[in-house]
Design a protein around this motif. Structure first.
Motif, short mmCIF file in Angstrom:
data_model
loop_
_atom_site.label_atom_id
_atom_site.label_comp_id
_atom_site.label_asym_id
_atom_site.label_seq_id
_atom_site.Cartn_x
_atom_site.Cartn_y
_atom_site.Cartn_z
N ARG A 145 22.07 -5.38 44.19
CA ARG A 145 22.17 -4.25 43.29
C ARG A 145 20.81 -3.55 43.22
NH1 ARG A 145 26.73 -4.75 44.43
NH2 ARG A 145 28.45 -5.41 43.07
N SER A 146 20.85 -2.21 43.24
CA SER A 146 19.62 -1.41 43.29
C SER A 146 19.37 -0.59 42.05
CB SER A 146 19.68 -0.47 44.50
OG SER A 146 20.86 0.33 44.46
N GLY A 147 20.32 -0.58 41.08
CA GLY A 147 20.15 0.19 39.87
C GLY A 147 20.72 -0.54 38.67
N VAL A 148 20.12 -0.33 37.51
CA VAL A 148 20.59 -0.98 36.29
C VAL A 148 20.22 -0.12 35.09
CG1 VAL A 148 18.48 -2.37 36.03
CG2 VAL A 148 20.63 -3.17 35.00
N THR A 149 21.09 -0.09 34.08
CA THR A 149 20.81 0.66 32.87
C THR A 149 21.55 0.06 31.70
OG1 THR A 149 20.77 2.89 31.87
CG2 THR A 149 22.70 2.32 33.16
N TRP A 150 20.92 0.09 30.51
CA TRP A 150 21.60 -0.31 29.28
C TRP A 150 22.52 0.82 28.85
CZ3 TRP A 150 21.08 -5.07 27.01
CH2 TRP A 150 20.00 -5.86 27.42
N LEU A 151 23.66 0.46 28.25
CA LEU A 151 24.55 1.47 27.68
C LEU A 151 24.01 1.89 26.33
CD1 LEU A 151 28.11 0.14 28.58
CD2 LEU A 151 26.82 1.97 29.65
N PRO A 152 23.85 3.18 26.10
CA PRO A 152 23.26 3.66 24.84
C PRO A 152 24.05 3.19 23.63
CG PRO A 152 23.38 5.42 26.45
CD PRO A 152 24.15 4.27 27.02
N GLY A 153 23.34 2.78 22.59
CA GLY A 153 23.97 2.36 21.36
C GLY A 153 24.40 0.92 21.32
N SER A 154 24.30 0.22 22.46
CA SER A 154 24.70 -1.18 22.50
C SER A 154 23.47 -2.07 22.70
CB SER A 154 25.69 -1.44 23.64
OG SER A 154 25.95 -2.82 23.77
N ARG A 155 23.48 -3.22 22.06
CA ARG A 155 22.41 -4.18 22.23
C ARG A 155 22.72 -5.21 23.31
NH1 ARG A 155 18.80 -4.36 18.14
NH2 ARG A 155 18.42 -6.60 18.43
N THR A 156 23.95 -5.19 23.85
CA THR A 156 24.35 -6.24 24.78
C THR A 156 24.98 -5.75 26.07
OG1 THR A 156 26.48 -6.43 23.63
CG2 THR A 156 24.71 -7.90 22.91
N ALA A 157 25.34 -4.48 26.17
CA ALA A 157 26.09 -3.98 27.33
C ALA A 157 25.20 -3.18 28.28
CB ALA A 157 27.26 -3.12 26.87
N ALA A 158 25.40 -3.42 29.55
CA ALA A 158 24.64 -2.71 30.59
C ALA A 158 25.45 -2.65 31.86
CB ALA A 158 23.30 -3.42 30.84
N LEU A 159 25.06 -1.72 32.75
CA LEU A 159 25.70 -1.55 34.05
C LEU A 159 24.68 -1.76 35.15
CD1 LEU A 159 27.77 1.71 33.43
CD2 LEU A 159 28.68 -0.62 33.56
N ALA A 160 25.10 -2.37 36.25
CA ALA A 160 24.30 -2.48 37.46
C ALA A 160 25.12 -1.93 38.62
CB ALA A 160 23.91 -3.93 37.74
N VAL A 161 24.46 -1.23 39.56
CA VAL A 161 25.17 -0.63 40.68
C VAL A 161 24.50 -0.99 42.00
CG1 VAL A 161 25.96 1.32 39.28
CG2 VAL A 161 23.85 1.53 40.62
N GLY A 162 25.29 -0.90 43.06
CA GLY A 162 24.81 -1.14 44.41
C GLY A 162 25.83 -0.68 45.42
N PRO A 163 25.59 -0.93 46.69
CA PRO A 163 26.48 -0.43 47.74
C PRO A 163 27.91 -0.94 47.65
CG PRO A 163 24.39 -1.13 48.66
CD PRO A 163 24.40 -1.58 47.24
N THR A 164 28.13 -2.10 47.02
CA THR A 164 29.47 -2.67 46.99
C THR A 164 30.12 -2.62 45.63
OG1 THR A 164 28.61 -4.91 46.63
CG2 THR A 164 28.96 -4.21 48.91
N GLY A 165 29.49 -1.98 44.65
CA GLY A 165 30.18 -1.87 43.39
C GLY A 165 29.31 -1.74 42.16
N THR A 166 30.00 -1.65 41.02
CA THR A 166 29.39 -1.58 39.70
C THR A 166 29.74 -2.85 38.93
OG1 THR A 166 29.60 0.83 39.61
CG2 THR A 166 29.33 -0.31 37.51
N ASP A 167 28.74 -3.43 38.27
CA ASP A 167 28.95 -4.62 37.46
C ASP A 167 28.62 -4.34 36.02
OD1 ASP A 167 29.48 -6.57 39.69
OD2 ASP A 167 27.50 -5.86 40.26
N LEU A 168 29.31 -5.03 35.13
CA LEU A 168 29.15 -4.86 33.69
C LEU A 168 28.73 -6.19 33.07
CD1 LEU A 168 29.75 -3.42 30.87
CD2 LEU A 168 32.05 -4.40 31.11
N THR A 169 27.76 -6.13 32.16
CA THR A 169 27.47 -7.25 31.28
C THR A 169 27.73 -6.82 29.85
OG1 THR A 169 25.82 -8.85 30.50
CG2 THR A 169 25.01 -6.67 31.12
N THR A 170 28.31 -7.71 29.04
CA THR A 170 28.49 -7.44 27.62
C THR A 170 27.78 -8.50 26.78
OG1 THR A 170 30.60 -8.65 27.65
CG2 THR A 170 30.68 -6.24 27.93
N ASP A 171 26.96 -9.34 27.43
CA ASP A 171 26.21 -10.36 26.70
C ASP A 171 24.72 -10.32 27.03
OD1 ASP A 171 26.17 -11.39 29.27
OD2 ASP A 171 27.49 -13.08 28.83
N GLY A 172 24.21 -9.11 27.22
CA GLY A 172 22.78 -8.93 27.40
C GLY A 172 22.24 -9.38 28.73
N GLY A 173 23.10 -9.48 29.76
CA GLY A 173 22.63 -9.82 31.09
C GLY A 173 22.85 -11.26 31.50
#
Length: 358
Positions: A294-322
């Motif tokens: 994965r080459s990119g990552v960002t926290w979702l605004p307004g959340s203390r635990t959710a973030a997205l990571a992206v790369g050539p094969t997809g997008t991943d979600l965390t809802t427990d702070g990584g």
């Protein structure tokens, strides 16, 4: 670093739950049923690869990519205006930091004079070259701004240390900072100009630098805008020029995420994510990391635990702070960014750009 999948799918229901984390409790319990958020592809009108992305808001975003291309939208991606700097077709633009719809700074990467910083104050109608690297040993990778005036750019090591470029006037002028406060680089250590997130800032003074290529993948931290740094090892595998931490994200000066792996297509990327709860002093491996590089990552605004990571094969979600990640989309993206108004964007190869809907 070629991608292998380009299909777009609806983001899983877990992403809806993540978005709802930012809503007040009553809205979750009694509000109307909301559609499941998903990446909606926008027609950029080009086939260049975009590794630079700056989300100003749900309506406004900037892209920077190959062939000196800069695009800007102010209508949520319905139309993209080509605002590329004149004469920049030979430049590789890998990072863009936009302050609003009119003011932005872009970074061109490469050896020697290929590394440049350009700035616009009129939405890309005109551009000024603010910096051109004249040291053949330097190769600049990423930009980061603390506010509208103060920012940094980072180069791969020169004379055994990462080189830091600083601005205090919004990117109009730049100065190389003294190197005495920078720890020695490992043999082969470098930053990755893969998605504009190898250098990130949070708050008025804190900045982090992600590295790879050396024996250990590290994250370096400065609490004084780049004057002095400390280095911490991460559990992300390194030991090869293609491996390491490619992107970091901090939602405040304490809570951080790191993602990376091995960018070569088809090669495994175990332990491709790590998490820090102490400002990057120590890093723990994700218990369930993304399944691939994965080459990119960002926290979702307004959340203390959710973030997205992206790369050539997809997008991943965390809802427990990584700590755990799950794949929610299989489209190919190189970079991702969210604005405070919850406007989240992603971009990548073949002119690919998407906004998180609804």
């Amino acid at each position: 670093m070629e991608n292998t999948r380009r299909t777009a799918r609806t983001v899983a229901a877990g992403l809806c739950a993540a978005a709802l984390l930012a809503l007040p409790a009553p809205a979750q319990a009694h509000g109307p049923q909301r559609p499941v958020p998903h990446w909606q592809i926008k027609d950029s009108g080009t086939d260049v690869r975009f590794r630079g992305l700056s989300a100003v808001g749900r309506d406004t975003a900037w892209l920077a990519g190959s062939k000196g291309t800069v695009l800007r939208t102010t209508d949520a991606g319905a139309h993209w205006r080509d605002v590329s700097p004149p004469g920049a077709a030979d430049l590789e633009l890998r990072d863009v930091e936009a302050f609003d719809a009119r003011h932005a700074v872009v970074l061109a990467v490469g050896e020697g004079e290929a590394s440049r910083v350009l700035r616009t104050d009129d939405g890309g109608a005109t551009w000024t070259e603010a910096f051109r690297n004249t040291d053949a040993r330097a190769f600049y990778d990423c930009l980061a701004f603390f506010d509208r005036r103060h920012g940094l750019a980072v180069s791969d090591p020169v004379d055994g240390r990462f080189r830091i470029l600083s601005t205090g006037d919004g990117g109009r002028t730049w100065t190389v900072l003294p190197g005495e406060g920078m720890p020695a680089a490992q043999d082969g250590e470098a930053g990755f100009a893969a998605g504009g997130q190898c250098l990130v800032a949070s708050g008025p003074h804190d900045v982090w630098l992600a590295t790879g290529g050396g024996a250990r993948a590290r994250v370096l931290h400065s609490a004084d805008r780049g004057l002095t740094w400390t280095a911490s090892d991460t559990p992300v595998p390194a030991g090869d020029p293609a491996r390491g931490v490619f992107a970091v994200a901090f939602r405040d000066r304490t809570h951080g995420l790191a993602v990376g792996g091995d960018y070569r297509a088809g090669l495994p990327s175990p332990r491709a994510a790590a998490v820090s709860g102490n400002g990057g002093r120590t890093w723990a491996p994700a218990a369930s990391p993304p399944p691939a590089y994965r080459s990119g990552v960002t926290w979702l605004p307004g959340s203390r635990t959710a973030a997205l990571a992206v790369g050539p094969t997809g997008t991943d979600l965390t809802t427990d702070g990584g700590r755990t990640w799950r794949t929610v989309d299989t489209g190919s993206y190189d970079t991702v960014d969210c604005a405070p108004d919850r406007g989240c964007w992603a971009a990548g190869e073949q002119g690919r750009v998407a906004r998180l809907e609804p």
